[in-house]
Design a protein around this motif. Structure first.
Motif, PDB file in Angstrom:
ATOM      1  N   MET A   1       0.856  -1.189   0.000  1.00  0.00           N
ATOM      2  CA  MET A   1       0.000   0.000   0.000  1.00  0.00           C
ATOM      3  C   MET A   1       0.890   1.237   0.000  1.00  0.00           C
ATOM      4  N   ILE A   2       0.400   2.283  -0.563  1.00  0.00           N
ATOM      5  CA  ILE A   2       1.129   3.543  -0.714  1.00  0.00           C
ATOM      6  C   ILE A   2       0.968   4.426   0.521  1.00  0.00           C
ATOM      7  N   ILE A   3       2.065   5.002   0.960  1.00  0.00           N
ATOM      8  CA  ILE A   3       2.013   6.124   1.904  1.00  0.00           C
ATOM      9  C   ILE A   3       2.085   7.364   1.023  1.00  0.00           C
ATOM     10  N   PHE A   4       1.048   8.195   1.042  1.00  0.00           N
ATOM     11  CA  PHE A   4       1.006   9.342   0.124  1.00  0.00           C
ATOM     12  C   PHE A   4       2.113  10.331   0.480  1.00  0.00           C
ATOM     13  N   PRO A   5       2.919  10.727  -0.512  1.00  0.00           N
ATOM     14  CA  PRO A   5       4.061  11.621  -0.269  1.00  0.00           C
ATOM     15  C   PRO A   5       3.637  13.097  -0.227  1.00  0.00           C
ATOM     16  N   THR A   6       3.220  13.542   0.930  1.00  0.00           N
ATOM     17  CA  THR A   6       2.730  14.926   1.054  1.00  0.00           C
ATOM     18  C   THR A   6       3.810  15.955   0.730  1.00  0.00           C
ATOM     19  N   ASP A   7       5.072  15.574   0.870  1.00  0.00           N
ATOM     20  CA  ASP A   7       6.154  16.507   0.558  1.00  0.00           C
ATOM     21  C   ASP A   7       6.231  16.840  -0.932  1.00  0.00           C
ATOM     22  N   LYS A   8       5.568  16.055  -1.777  1.00  0.00           N
ATOM     23  CA  LYS A   8       5.559  16.328  -3.218  1.00  0.00           C
ATOM     24  C   LYS A   8       4.406  17.250  -3.639  1.00  0.00           C
ATOM     25  N   LEU A   9       3.484  17.549  -2.721  1.00  0.00           N
ATOM     26  CA  LEU A   9       2.339  18.395  -3.068  1.00  0.00           C
ATOM     27  C   LEU A   9       2.766  19.858  -3.160  1.00  0.00           C
ATOM     28  N   VAL A  10       2.705  20.393  -4.372  1.00  0.00           N
ATOM     29  CA  VAL A  10       3.069  21.789  -4.611  1.00  0.00           C
ATOM     30  C   VAL A  10       1.901  22.466  -5.320  1.00  0.00           C
ATOM     31  N   PRO A  11       1.156  23.328  -4.606  1.00  0.00           N
ATOM     32  CA  PRO A  11       0.031  24.032  -5.240  1.00  0.00           C
ATOM     33  C   PRO A  11       0.537  24.992  -6.320  1.00  0.00           C
ATOM     34  N   LEU A  12      -0.128  25.003  -7.461  1.00  0.00           N
ATOM     35  CA  LEU A  12       0.261  25.877  -8.572  1.00  0.00           C
ATOM     36  C   LEU A  12      -0.665  27.075  -8.734  1.00  0.00           C
ATOM     37  N   LYS A  13      -1.956  26.786  -8.818  1.00  0.00           N
ATOM     38  CA  LYS A  13      -2.939  27.853  -9.050  1.00  0.00           C
ATOM     39  C   LYS A  13      -4.319  27.330  -8.694  1.00  0.00           C
ATOM     40  N   ALA A  14      -5.234  28.279  -8.514  1.00  0.00           N
ATOM     41  CA  ALA A  14      -6.626  27.920  -8.243  1.00  0.00           C
ATOM     42  C   ALA A  14      -7.533  28.750  -9.138  1.00  0.00           C
ATOM     43  N   ASN A  15      -8.657  28.172  -9.489  1.00  0.00           N
ATOM     44  CA  ASN A  15      -9.679  28.861 -10.267  1.00  0.00           C
ATOM     45  C   ASN A  15     -10.983  28.828  -9.477  1.00  0.00           C
ATOM     46  N   LEU A  16     -11.568  29.987  -9.278  1.00  0.00           N
ATOM     47  CA  LEU A  16     -12.867  30.110  -8.622  1.00  0.00           C
ATOM     48  C   LEU A  16     -13.811  30.650  -9.681  1.00  0.00           C
ATOM     49  N   PHE A  17     -14.901  29.937  -9.928  1.00  0.00           N
ATOM     50  CA  PHE A  17     -15.798  30.352 -11.001  1.00  0.00           C
ATOM     51  C   PHE A  17     -17.234  30.009 -10.652  1.00  0.00           C
ATOM     52  N   GLU A  18     -18.129  30.698 -11.320  1.00  0.00           N
ATOM     53  CA  GLU A  18     -19.557  30.514 -11.085  1.00  0.00           C
ATOM     54  C   GLU A  18     -20.009  29.166 -11.633  1.00  0.00           C
ATOM     55  N   SER A  19     -20.789  28.451 -10.841  1.00  0.00           N
ATOM     56  CA  SER A  19     -21.318  27.169 -11.293  1.00  0.00           C
ATOM     57  C   SER A  19     -22.560  27.394 -12.139  1.00  0.00           C
ATOM     58  N   HIS A  20     -23.037  26.324 -12.722  1.00  0.00           N
ATOM     59  CA  HIS A  20     -24.265  26.409 -13.518  1.00  0.00           C
ATOM     60  C   HIS A  20     -25.470  26.772 -12.648  1.00  0.00           C
ATOM     61  N   LEU A  21     -25.358  26.553 -11.330  1.00  0.00           N
ATOM     62  CA  LEU A  21     -26.460  26.897 -10.427  1.00  0.00           C
ATOM     63  C   LEU A  21     -26.541  28.400 -10.156  1.00  0.00           C
ATOM     64  N   LYS A  22     -25.444  29.118 -10.406  1.00  0.00           N
ATOM     65  CA  LYS A  22     -25.342  30.571 -10.227  1.00  0.00           C
ATOM     66  C   LYS A  22     -25.435  31.020  -8.773  1.00  0.00           C
ATOM     67  N   THR A  23     -25.692  30.103  -7.837  1.00  0.00           N
ATOM     68  CA  THR A  23     -25.772  30.482  -6.426  1.00  0.00           C
ATOM     69  C   THR A  23     -24.615  29.918  -5.617  1.00  0.00           C
ATOM     70  N   GLN A  24     -23.865  29.007  -6.222  1.00  0.00           N
ATOM     71  CA  GLN A  24     -22.750  28.385  -5.537  1.00  0.00           C
ATOM     72  C   GLN A  24     -21.557  28.335  -6.484  1.00  0.00           C
ATOM     73  N   PRO A  25     -20.374  28.746  -6.014  1.00  0.00           N
ATOM     74  CA  PRO A  25     -19.205  28.707  -6.891  1.00  0.00           C
ATOM     75  C   PRO A  25     -18.619  27.305  -6.995  1.00  0.00           C
ATOM     76  N   ASN A  26     -17.751  27.132  -7.961  1.00  0.00           N
ATOM     77  CA  ASN A  26     -16.925  25.936  -8.080  1.00  0.00           C
ATOM     78  C   ASN A  26     -15.484  26.367  -7.875  1.00  0.00           C
ATOM     79  N   LEU A  27     -14.667  25.460  -7.392  1.00  0.00           N
ATOM     80  CA  LEU A  27     -13.274  25.744  -7.124  1.00  0.00           C
ATOM     81  C   LEU A  27     -12.442  24.589  -7.647  1.00  0.00           C
TER      82      LEU A  27
END
Length: 142
Positions: free
Chosen positions: A1-27
């Motif tokens: 089984m894998i131990i997930f290597p958290t040291d490799k997690l490098v955030p690059l960018k995020a996008n926040l945008f309107e969902s099709h519901l128009k009342t709740q965003p998506n991320l």
């Protein structure tokens, strides 16, 4: 089984945008691509980690990050009402991620820093043998 290597997690960018519901965003939160090796019967099997966190069905007052500057939002954990429905696709499964807090910084060079408090539930679908907390900051384009 894998131990997930958290040291490799490098955030690059995020996008926040309107969902099709128009009342709740998506991320979407994107990370650097890497491989996670699994040893099985003397062989090494590489698993590509290349999908973003996808979060939906949660409430923010706006999907425009400029409107959210300087604000902090706390969210209950799944399955409590108001939780963020978030997951990441890895090893053929959607692995749940509990996002309990999002903090928006101040606009600089057309980006707003976003601090995320999260718990990755990698044992739920058996993608890894460990769950872990991962708090990080990522840039959201304004």
């Amino acid at each position: 089984m894998i131990i997930f290597p958290t040291d490799k997690l490098v955030p690059l960018k995020a996008n926040l945008f309107e969902s099709h519901l128009k009342t709740q965003p998506n991320l979407e939160i994107h990370f650097e691509t890497f491989t996670v090796d699994e040893e099985f019967e003397g062989n090494v099997i590489p698993h590509l980690f290349d999908a973003p966190i996808r979060a939906e069905f949660f409430h923010l007052p706006s999907a425009n990050v400029r409107d959210l500057q300087g604000q902090i939002f706390d969210f209950p954990l799944n399955p409590n009402e108001g939780f963020i429905d978030a997951s990441i696709y890895f090893r053929g499964a959607h692995n749940p991620i509990d996002i309990s807090r999002i903090e928006f910084g101040v606009l600089s060079q057309n980006h707003v820093p976003m601090r995320v408090t999260s718990r990755w539930i990698m044992t739920f679908e058996g993608a890894a043998s460990n769950d872990f907390d991962f708090d990080f900051t990522v840039s959201v384009q304004a």
